[in-house]
Design an enzyme around this catalytic site. Structure first.
Site, mmCIF file in Angstrom:
data_model
loop_
_atom_site.group_PDB
_atom_site.id
_atom_site.type_symbol
_atom_site.label_atom_id
_atom_site.label_comp_id
_atom_site.label_asym_id
_atom_site.label_seq_id
_atom_site.Cartn_x
_atom_site.Cartn_y
_atom_site.Cartn_z
ATOM 1 N N THR A 101 0.800 -1.137 -0.034
ATOM 2 C CA THR A 101 0.058 -0.169 -0.065
ATOM 3 C C THR A 101 0.869 1.441 0.138
ATOM 4 O OG1 THR A 101 -1.427 1.213 1.381
ATOM 5 C CG2 THR A 101 -0.121 -0.169 2.512
ATOM 6 N N TYR A 124 -0.987 0.909 10.835
ATOM 7 C CA TYR A 124 -1.276 -0.161 9.596
ATOM 8 C C TYR A 124 -0.052 0.015 8.781
ATOM 9 C CZ TYR A 124 -3.293 -1.067 4.922
ATOM 10 O OH TYR A 124 -3.532 -1.765 3.410
HETATM 11 N N1 LIG Z 1 -8.524 -1.686 0.583
HETATM 12 C C1 LIG Z 1 -7.782 -0.866 0.112
HETATM 13 O O1 LIG Z 1 -8.135 0.259 -0.068
HETATM 14 C C2 LIG Z 1 -6.399 -1.104 0.118
HETATM 15 C C3 LIG Z 1 -5.399 -0.045 -0.202
HETATM 16 C C4 LIG Z 1 -4.009 -0.505 -0.603
HETATM 17 C C5 LIG Z 1 -3.826 -1.890 -0.449
HETATM 18 N N2 LIG Z 1 -4.636 -2.716 0.017
HETATM 19 C C6 LIG Z 1 -4.019 -3.889 0.193
HETATM 20 O O2 LIG Z 1 -4.737 -4.740 -0.609
HETATM 21 C C7 LIG Z 1 -4.840 -6.034 -0.190
HETATM 22 C C8 LIG Z 1 -6.108 -6.473 -0.277
HETATM 23 O O3 LIG Z 1 -7.068 -5.776 0.289
HETATM 24 P P1 LIG Z 1 -8.574 -6.056 0.205
HETATM 25 O O4 LIG Z 1 -9.091 -4.484 0.185
HETATM 26 O O5 LIG Z 1 -9.050 -7.123 -0.787
HETATM 27 O O6 LIG Z 1 -8.596 -6.583 1.913
HETATM 28 P P2 LIG Z 1 -10.119 -7.199 2.534
HETATM 29 O O7 LIG Z 1 -11.327 -7.141 1.608
HETATM 30 O O8 LIG Z 1 -10.288 -6.380 3.956
HETATM 31 O O9 LIG Z 1 -9.700 -8.818 2.743
HETATM 32 C C9 LIG Z 1 -8.797 -9.057 3.664
HETATM 33 C C10 LIG Z 1 -8.746 -10.479 3.702
HETATM 34 O O10 LIG Z 1 -7.690 -11.141 4.556
HETATM 35 C C11 LIG Z 1 -8.351 -11.921 5.403
HETATM 36 N N3 LIG Z 1 -7.479 -12.371 6.437
HETATM 37 C C12 LIG Z 1 -7.503 -11.481 7.689
HETATM 38 N N4 LIG Z 1 -6.495 -12.043 8.559
HETATM 39 C C13 LIG Z 1 -6.316 -13.389 8.032
HETATM 40 C C14 LIG Z 1 -5.611 -14.263 8.625
HETATM 41 N N5 LIG Z 1 -5.021 -14.441 9.804
HETATM 42 N N6 LIG Z 1 -5.284 -15.422 7.802
HETATM 43 C C15 LIG Z 1 -5.880 -15.592 6.767
HETATM 44 N N7 LIG Z 1 -6.730 -14.705 6.241
HETATM 45 C C16 LIG Z 1 -6.965 -13.529 6.795
HETATM 46 C C17 LIG Z 1 -9.650 -11.671 5.524
HETATM 47 O O11 LIG Z 1 -10.279 -12.897 5.911
HETATM 48 P P3 LIG Z 1 -11.596 -12.960 7.123
HETATM 49 O O12 LIG Z 1 -12.544 -12.087 7.077
HETATM 50 O O13 LIG Z 1 -11.555 -14.510 7.133
HETATM 51 O O14 LIG Z 1 -10.613 -12.739 8.396
HETATM 52 C C18 LIG Z 1 -10.148 -10.736 4.379
HETATM 53 O O15 LIG Z 1 -11.039 -11.865 3.545
HETATM 54 C C19 LIG Z 1 -4.504 -6.041 1.230
HETATM 55 O O16 LIG Z 1 -2.950 -6.574 1.138
HETATM 56 C C20 LIG Z 1 -4.259 -4.573 1.417
HETATM 57 O O17 LIG Z 1 -3.569 -4.263 2.640
HETATM 58 C C21 LIG Z 1 -5.817 -2.401 0.256
#
Ligand SMILES: NC(=O)c1ccc[n+]([C@@H]2O[C@H](COP(=O)([O-])OP(=O)(O)OC[C@H]3O[C@@H](n4cnc5c(N)ncnc54)[C@H](OP(=O)(O)O)[C@@H]3O)[C@@H](O)[C@H]2O)c1
Length: 284
Positions: A101, A124
């Site tokens: 990120t 974070y």
């Molecule tokens: N969202 C943004 O705006 C943003 C911006 C920049 C970068 N990113 C990065 O992009 C990536 C994807 O983001 P996203 O928005 O798709 O995230 P998300 O929708 O919050 O999904 C994260 C997933 O991680 C799983 N997770 C959490 N703890 C876990 C564990 N201990 N073991 C296995 N799985 C686990 C969660 O599953 P459970 O629900 O089962 O816990 C959830 O399904 C991440 O690396 C994030 O840091 C996101």
């Protein structure tokens, strides 16, 4: 490319769902099937036939990470667990694909390159930077550094579409500048890097196009929905969060320099094009 040898971790988050659509034969696991913070479970998982780990798992609650409990979870999921994945990927000669990120930066540079030194402002951001360091030690790794992710799930665009439909006039921050990243763009980039055997390393990936503020993006959403964009007013990040406790500082400049991945013949899509399709999808 044999996607039956891929494992998608965090498969039911925004990015995880998009990866499942792209790689229908991959093994998709949620945190019940594989909790990446459980060192033993990660080590004992059957990695024997796996060629690629696609890690979409993270603790993404930016404000939640500022609490006492959240800080521990953020560090465990975003940093310590990356060590677990890096160790198994190294041991079994697997390519580890991970997502980072712009929050690893303080947002003072107008355009972030892959080589900018880490300078996170929030817990974070700290935990994600530590995770990047762990993943970068894996011999076969791609780190895709991204910003403002929009996919299937709770996100900013979906919230603003909901407000527009209810004819609510939102006040939206105008001093955080960046570009949206639709999960389709991230998946396209992951597929490009893997299928073209691009050099391992870190690549910035967001949609392309003019940088905009969250308020500008909201105005675009209102226009696409046939609403008056004058309903959207500007505020500052400081004003928006005034009086609220436990709010993480955010970088003000989030725009990522896309030249490295584009030099590999990757063709980026303008965020306005993907936004239009996304908003249309929300209407149907
Ligand atoms: N969202 C943004 O705006 C943003 C911006 C920049 C970068 N990113 C990065 O992009 C990536 C994807 O983001 P996203 O928005 O798709 O995230 P998300 O929708 O919050 O999904 C994260 C997933 O991680 C799983 N997770 C959490 N703890 C876990 C564990 N201990 N073991 C296995 N799985 C686990 C969660 O599953 P459970 O629900 O089962 O816990 C959830 O399904 C991440 O690396 C994030 O840091 C996101």
């Amino acid at each position: 490319m044999d996607d039956s040898k891929f494992v998608i971790i965090g498969a039911y988050g925004q990015l995880g769902r998009a990866l499942q659509a792209q790689y229908p034969n991959a093994r998709a696991v949620d945190s019940d099937a594989l909790d990446i913070t459980d060192t033993e479970a990660v080590s004992d998982f059957d990695w024997s036939e796996v060629t690629h780990i696609l890690n979409a798992a993270a603790y993404t609650n930016v404000d939640g990470a500022e609490s006492k409990e959240g800080r521990r979870i953020a560090w465990t999921v975003n940093a310590t667990a990356m060590r677990n994945l890096s160790l198994v990927a190294t041991k079994h000669d697997i390519a580890l694909i991970h997502v980072s990120t712009d929050y690893v930066f303080d947002g003072t540079e107008k355009l972030h390159s892959e080589t900018e030194p880490f300078s996170p402002l929030s817990v974070y951001g700290d935990s994600k930077a530590a995770g990047d360091i762990a993943v970068s030690l894996t011999p076969k790794h791609y780190i895709l550094r991204t910003s403002w992710v929009i996919g299937e799930g709770k996100n900013f665009v979906r919230t603003m579409v909901g407000l527009a439909k209810k004819d609510i006039s939102p006040s939206v921050v105008h001093d955080q500048i960046g570009r949206l990243t639709f999960t389709s763009e991230l998946v396209k980039a992951i597929n490009h890097l893997i299928s073209n055997d691009c050099d391992y390393g870190t690549y910035n990936v967001s949609n392309d196009g003019e940088s905009a503020s969250w308020a500008d993006i909201t105005r675009q959403i209102f226009t696409l929905l046939g609403r008056d964009d004058l309903l959207v007013t500007n505020t500052t990040t400081a004003e928006y969060f005034a009086g609220k406790e436990g709010i993480a500082p955010r970088p003000l400049q989030s725009t990522l320099d896309l030249s490295k991945i584009q030099a590999t013949k990757f063709i980026s899509t303008d965020w306005k094009i993907d936004l239009e399709s996304y908003v249309k999808g929300e209407q149907s």
